[in-house]
Every structure is written in C-alpha cells, then in structure tokens.
Design a protein around this motif. Structure first.
Motif, PDB file in Angstrom:
ATOM      1  N   ARG A  22       0.803  -1.215  -0.112  1.00 13.87           N
ATOM      2  CA  ARG A  22       0.038  -0.108   0.017  1.00 13.87           C
ATOM      3  C   ARG A  22       0.950   1.242  -0.014  1.00 13.87           C
ATOM      4  O   ARG A  22       0.468   2.210  -0.833  1.00 13.87           O
ATOM      5  N   ASP A  23       2.038   1.176   0.925  1.00 13.18           N
ATOM      6  CA  ASP A  23       2.848   2.377   0.758  1.00 13.18           C
ATOM      7  C   ASP A  23       4.079   2.401  -0.180  1.00 13.18           C
ATOM      8  O   ASP A  23       4.884   3.331  -0.072  1.00 13.18           O
ATOM      9  N   GLY A  24       3.480   1.652  -1.303  1.00 12.17           N
ATOM     10  CA  GLY A  24       4.513   1.724  -2.284  1.00 12.17           C
ATOM     11  C   GLY A  24       5.969   1.049  -2.273  1.00 12.17           C
ATOM     12  O   GLY A  24       6.890   1.532  -2.813  1.00 12.17           O
ATOM     13  N   GLU A  25       6.230   0.302  -1.325  1.00 10.82           N
ATOM     14  CA  GLU A  25       7.346  -0.451  -0.869  1.00 10.82           C
ATOM     15  C   GLU A  25       8.374   0.758  -0.795  1.00 10.82           C
ATOM     16  O   GLU A  25       9.646   0.308  -0.904  1.00 10.82           O
ATOM     17  N   LYS A  26       8.168   1.669   0.193  1.00  9.17           N
ATOM     18  CA  LYS A  26       9.221   2.636   0.433  1.00  9.17           C
ATOM     19  C   LYS A  26       8.548   3.097   1.765  1.00  9.17           C
ATOM     20  O   LYS A  26       7.368   2.991   2.447  1.00  9.17           O
ATOM     21  N   CYS A  27       9.626   3.757   2.468  1.00  5.89           N
ATOM     22  CA  CYS A  27       9.500   4.479   3.732  1.00  5.89           C
ATOM     23  C   CYS A  27       8.443   5.659   3.536  1.00  5.89           C
ATOM     24  O   CYS A  27       8.760   6.545   2.503  1.00  5.89           O
ATOM     25  N   VAL A  28       7.381   5.855   4.370  1.00  9.50           N
ATOM     26  CA  VAL A  28       6.572   7.066   4.030  1.00  9.50           C
ATOM     27  C   VAL A  28       7.100   8.330   4.555  1.00  9.50           C
ATOM     28  O   VAL A  28       6.596   9.230   4.092  1.00  9.50           O
ATOM     29  N   ASN A  29       8.154   8.172   5.491  1.00  7.49           N
ATOM     30  CA  ASN A  29       8.751   9.464   5.795  1.00  7.49           C
ATOM     31  C   ASN A  29       9.885  10.065   4.941  1.00  7.49           C
ATOM     32  O   ASN A  29      10.121  11.255   4.495  1.00  7.49           O
ATOM     33  N   CYS A  30      10.816   9.205   4.550  1.00 10.52           N
ATOM     34  CA  CYS A  30      11.819   9.726   3.566  1.00 10.52           C
ATOM     35  C   CYS A  30      11.973   9.296   2.204  1.00 10.52           C
ATOM     36  O   CYS A  30      12.746   9.454   1.438  1.00 10.52           O
ATOM     37  N   SER A  31      11.004   8.258   1.671  1.00  5.85           N
ATOM     38  CA  SER A  31      10.718   7.778   0.524  1.00  5.85           C
ATOM     39  C   SER A  31      11.791   7.037  -0.003  1.00  5.85           C
ATOM     40  O   SER A  31      11.860   6.534  -1.067  1.00  5.85           O
ATOM     41  N   THR A  32      12.584   6.417   0.966  1.00  6.40           N
ATOM     42  CA  THR A  32      13.549   5.324   0.633  1.00  6.40           C
ATOM     43  C   THR A  32      12.818   4.075   0.268  1.00  6.40           C
ATOM     44  O   THR A  32      12.078   3.466   1.030  1.00  6.40           O
ATOM     45  N   CYS A  33      13.164   3.427  -1.116  1.00  2.00           N
ATOM     46  CA  CYS A  33      12.779   1.968  -1.199  1.00  2.00           C
ATOM     47  C   CYS A  33      13.259   1.084  -0.388  1.00  2.00           C
ATOM     48  O   CYS A  33      14.445   1.312   0.065  1.00  2.00           O
ATOM     49  N   ILE A  34      12.647   0.234   0.129  1.00  2.00           N
ATOM     50  CA  ILE A  34      12.946  -0.767   1.044  1.00  2.00           C
ATOM     51  C   ILE A  34      12.150  -2.152   0.803  1.00  2.00           C
ATOM     52  O   ILE A  34      11.043  -2.150   0.545  1.00  2.00           O
ATOM     53  N   SER A  35      12.994  -3.191   1.166  1.00  4.76           N
ATOM     54  CA  SER A  35      12.328  -4.584   0.970  1.00  4.76           C
ATOM     55  C   SER A  35      11.382  -4.936   2.154  1.00  4.76           C
ATOM     56  O   SER A  35      11.566  -4.418   3.204  1.00  4.76           O
ATOM     57  N   LEU A  36      10.543  -5.709   1.744  1.00  5.95           N
ATOM     58  CA  LEU A  36       9.812  -6.277   2.763  1.00  5.95           C
ATOM     59  C   LEU A  36      10.487  -6.754   4.109  1.00  5.95           C
ATOM     60  O   LEU A  36       9.951  -6.405   5.264  1.00  5.95           O
ATOM     61  N   SER A  37      11.449  -7.416   3.935  1.00 12.75           N
ATOM     62  CA  SER A  37      12.058  -8.294   5.133  1.00 12.75           C
ATOM     63  C   SER A  37      12.853  -6.966   5.747  1.00 12.75           C
ATOM     64  O   SER A  37      13.085  -7.225   7.053  1.00 12.75           O
ATOM     65  N   GLU A  38      13.243  -6.005   5.348  1.00 15.88           N
ATOM     66  CA  GLU A  38      14.074  -4.777   5.953  1.00 15.88           C
ATOM     67  C   GLU A  38      13.069  -3.922   6.470  1.00 15.88           C
ATOM     68  O   GLU A  38      13.355  -3.049   7.515  1.00 15.88           O
ATOM     69  N   CYS A  39      11.710  -3.592   6.005  1.00 13.97           N
ATOM     70  CA  CYS A  39      10.906  -2.415   6.436  1.00 13.97           C
ATOM     71  C   CYS A  39      10.381  -2.825   7.983  1.00 13.97           C
ATOM     72  O   CYS A  39      10.392  -3.696   8.297  1.00 13.97           O
ATOM     73  N   HIS A  40      10.179  -1.751   8.578  1.00 13.75           N
ATOM     74  CA  HIS A  40       9.482  -1.665   9.685  1.00 13.75           C
ATOM     75  C   HIS A  40       7.892  -1.255   9.542  1.00 13.75           C
ATOM     76  O   HIS A  40       7.684  -0.218   8.960  1.00 13.75           O
ATOM     77  N   ILE A  41       6.907  -1.962  10.055  1.00 13.19           N
ATOM     78  CA  ILE A  41       5.443  -1.523  10.226  1.00 13.19           C
ATOM     79  C   ILE A  41       5.370  -0.951  11.498  1.00 13.19           C
ATOM     80  O   ILE A  41       5.252  -1.517  12.341  1.00 13.19           O
ATOM     81  N   ASP A  42       5.109   0.437  10.972  1.00 10.38           N
ATOM     82  CA  ASP A  42       4.995   1.288  12.417  1.00 10.38           C
ATOM     83  C   ASP A  42       3.579   1.517  13.002  1.00 10.38           C
ATOM     84  O   ASP A  42       2.556   1.712  11.955  1.00 10.38           O
TER      85      ASP A  42
END
Length: 100
Positions: A22-42
């Motif tokens: 939903r969030d485009g596979e990126k951090c919603v704060n800094c817009s860095t693309c991030i893998s599912l395994s590395e992301c944090h769901i806050d």
C-alpha cells in the motif's frame, strides 16, 4: 505496543505485506525504497491507544523508525547507534507527526 497484537503468522504473512505494498514499497517518511524483509511496520498511534487497523499502520525504514519522536521508541536508540544506523548527534534528526 498496541493493546492487542495480531498473531505472528497473521502479522508476517498478511498484514506486513499489505501495508508495505500500500505504501509503495518505500518509507513513508523519507521515501527510500525498502524490501519487505527490511521494512518496519509502524503504529502511527502507539501504546495502549494504538490499534492494528490498517489506517494506523505505515511503512518506515529502520532509521526513520528509530528517529520517530515516540516515547515507546526510546529503547531502540542504543542498538541503532551500535549498528551505525544513526549518528551520535541523532537528536537533530528526530521527527514527529507534525512534520509527517
């Protein structure tokens, strides 16, 4: 932590991928693309007032998650410093919801 946590299997197999996509596979704060395994769901609203509703969840990179202005995140600072995820003068990079 939210009042009631989803079972681990539901969280990792269903909720995390949905929020990340939903969030485009990126951090919603800094817009860095991030893998599912590395992301944090806050949890936007954390602690006892928070919930696992999709509207209260967002994808953050590990750095933005640590630097989020939230008393519930204080315990993550020391570990992030040790992993060189954040710099020694990290306080000037803290962000809060007013900036989001």
């Amino acid at each position: 932590m939210p009042k009631k946590r989803s079972p681990s299997e539901t969280w990792y197999k269903n909720i995390r991928p949905i929020i990340w996509k939903r969030d485009g596979e990126k951090c919603v704060n800094c817009s860095t693309c991030i893998s599912l395994s590395e992301c944090h769901i806050d949890h936007i609203l954390s602690g006892l007032k928070g919930s696992n509703k999709f509207s209260n969840l967002r994808t953050l990179c590990p750095r933005c998650h640590v630097l989020r202005s939230d008393n519930n995140h204080r315990g993550m600072i020391q570990s992030a410093l040790g992993k060189n995820l954040i710099v020694a003068d990290w306080r000037k990079f803290v962000w809060d919801e007013k900036e989001y």
